[in-house]
Design a protein around this motif. Structure first.
Motif: not given
Length: 415
Positions: A312-316, A340-347
Motif C-alpha cells: 500500500n505504500v505506493a498508493y500513498f 510487514n505485519a499489516l494486511s492490505e485492509n489495515q493501517i
C-alpha cells in the motif's frame, strides 16, 4: 431537467468543476447564439467575442467549441458582407475579434500554438491508458465511433468508469428524432446550428485525438444532447396532440417522461456508478481521514505517522492521495511507513513515528470498520482495521527510522 440528470453531468459537477466549465461555456455560447440568429446587435457580437475568448483559457474541450463558433461567425459575417455590402457588419466583425482578444486576456502573451491547440493530443501521440480504444484507426473510423457515442458507443475515462453512451436508449431515440427534425425539417437557424455542432464536436474533441470518446473532452455534447432530446420530445408532443387532441393522455405521458428523466438522476446515486473505479484501499484511506478528523489527540499533531502494508505504500505516494490529506487535514505532515505485519485492509495511525515498522499490533487499540456493507461508505465483502495508540501506549525502546514517504504540510494561505 434533461441536462442536470445526465450521469456525466452529475459526476463531473461533483468531482471536476474545471471540466464542467466546458458545459457551462457551451450553454453561454448557445444562449448568445440564439439571440444572434434573431437580432445580432453590436452588444451580442461583443458578448460573443468576450465569452469565446474567456472560455479559450480553460479546458481544451471548451476551446475547440469556441474556435468552431468563432470560425462560423467570421465566415457568416464575410458572406453577409459580400452579399449585402453593409459596412456595419464589418464593424461588428471587428468588435467580435477585439473582444475575443480581451476575453482571452494577458495569457495571449505567453500561450504558444502547441499550448493553445494541445498538439500533444493529436492522434499520432501515444497514451498507454487508451491503448484498448485503438486510437490509431483511421480518422474516419474514429469519427463514426465518436458520432455513435450519443446512443451506442461508450465513453472512456480514467475517472468515471461507468462506460456507457452519453444517452440511454429512450433518450437516444428522442435525440435522433430531435436531430433529424432540427437539421432537415426545421426552419429554425439556431436548431440547425445546434445540429451542426453535434456533428462537428465529436470530430474535433474525439476523432482526431489520441483518446477516442474520452468523456471529459466530450462534455460540450451534454447541452447539445439535452437541446435535441427536448426538441424530439416537443415534436412527438405536437404529433400526438394532432392525432389525439385530448389533454389528459398527453399530460400523463409528459408526467411519465419527466419521472423517467428524474429517475436517471436518482439511479446515478443509487447504483453507485461513480464508485466503480474505487478500490478497498480508497475506502480505507477515506476512513483514515475521517478517523483523524474526529480524534483531536491525533488531529492536532503537527506530524501524523501512518504505517501500512508494503503493497500500500505506493498508493500513498500518488499525488491525488497526497492532495486529499493536504486538503482535509492541512498544516500537518504525514510520514508513511511500511509494516510487514499489516494486511492490505489495515493501517496504524500514530502521533509518534518511532519504530512503526516493528510495532506489535497487540500494543494498539483496534477499531474495526465496515463489518457490513453500507452504500457509499463501505465496500462489499471488505472490512478494515485501524490501529491507534492507547492513552498510555506501551512503547518498545525508541528507535528513530526514516519513513518510506512523506506527505508535506499544505502551505498556509496568507490573506
Amino acid at each position: 431537467i434533461i441536462l442536470i440528470n445526465l450521469p456525466l453531468f452529475l459526476y463531473y459537477s461533483r468531482t471536476e468543476i474545471v471540466v464542467l466549465f466546458s458545459c457551462l461555456f457551451t450553454l453561454i455560447f448557445l444562449y448568445l447564439l440564439q439571440i444572434y440568429f434573431k437580432n445580432a446587435g453590436f452588444e451580442i457580437y461583443a458578448l460573443l467575442g468576450l465569452s469565446l475568448g474567456f472560455a479559450s483559457g480553460f479546458h481544451t474541450s471548451a476551446r475547440t467549441v469556441a474556435v468552431v463558433i468563432l470560425l462560423f461567425l467570421m465566415i457568416n459575417s464575410f458572406y453577409r458582407i459580400k452579399k449585402t455590402k453593409e459596412i456595419k457588419l464589418l464593424v461588428k466583425l471587428y468588435i467580435l475579434l477585439v473582444f475575443c482578444f480581451i476575453g482571452f486576456g494577458p495569457r495571449i502573451l505567453f500561450t504558444t500554438r502547441d499550448i493553445f491547440f494541445q498538439t500533444r493530443s493529436i492522434a499520432s501521440a501515444g497514451n498507454d491508458l487508451f491503448n484498448s480504444i485503438a486510437y490509431l484507426k483511421p480518422v474516419f473510423g474514429n469519427y463514426i465511433q465518436s458520432l455513435l457515442v450519443y446512443i451506442k458507443e461508450p465513453t472512456f475515462s480514467s475517472h468515471y468508469q461507468d462506460f456507457k453512451p452519453v444517452l440511454d436508449p429512450i433518450l437516444g431515440i428522442l435525440f435522433i428524432i430531435g436531430f433529424i427534425y432540427s437539421l432537415f425539417l426545421s426552419n429554425n437557424k439556431f436548431l440547425k446550428f445546434v445540429s451542426f455542432l453535434a456533428l462537428v464536436i465529436p470530430f474535433t474533441n474525439s476523432a482526431v485525438t489520441e483518446a477516442v470518446n474520452s468523456d471529459n473532452r466530450l462534455i460540450p455534447l451534454l447541452p447539445l444532447s439535452a437541446i435535441l432530446v427536448a426538441t424530439g420530445i416537443y415534436r412527438i408532443k405536437v404529433l400526438v396532440k394532432a392525432c389525439i387532441n385530448k389533454i389528459f393522455p398527453i399530460l400523463i405521458c409528459e408526467i411519465l417522461l419527466i419521472t423517467y428523466i428524474i429517475y436517471q438522476g436518482i439511479n446515478f446515486f443509487w447504483s453507485e456508478s461513480a464508485s466503480k473505479q474505487y478500490t478497498p484501499l480508497d475506502f480505507l484511506s477515506m476512513h483514515t481521514i475521517y478517523y483523524i478528523k474526529n480524534h483531536d489527540q491525533v488531529y492536532n499533531s503537527n506530524t501524523i505517522c501512518l504505517a501500512v502494508s508494503p503493497v500500500n505504500v505506493a498508493y500513498f505516494k500518488l499525488l491525488h492521495v497526497e492532495e486529499q490529506y493536504q486538503y482535509f487535514i492541512p498544516y500537518t505532515q504525514f510520514q508513511i511507513f511500511q509494516n510487514n505485519a499489516l494486511s492490505e485492509n489495515q493501517i496504524i495511525i500514530s502521533s509518534s513515528c518511532s519504530n512503526l515498522e516493528n510495532f506489535k499490533l497487540n500494543l494498539y487499540k483496534q477499531t474495526s470498520l465496515c463489518k457490513i456493507y453500507q452504500k457509499f461508505i463501505c465496500p462489499k465483502n471488505t472490512s478494515f482495521t485501524i490501529f491507534t495508540e492507547n492513552d498510555q501506549p506501551i512503547r518498545p525502546p525508541y528507535n528513530l527510522i526514516e519513513p518510506d514517504h512523506i506527505i508535506p504540510r499544505a502551505p498556509r494561505i496568507i490573506p
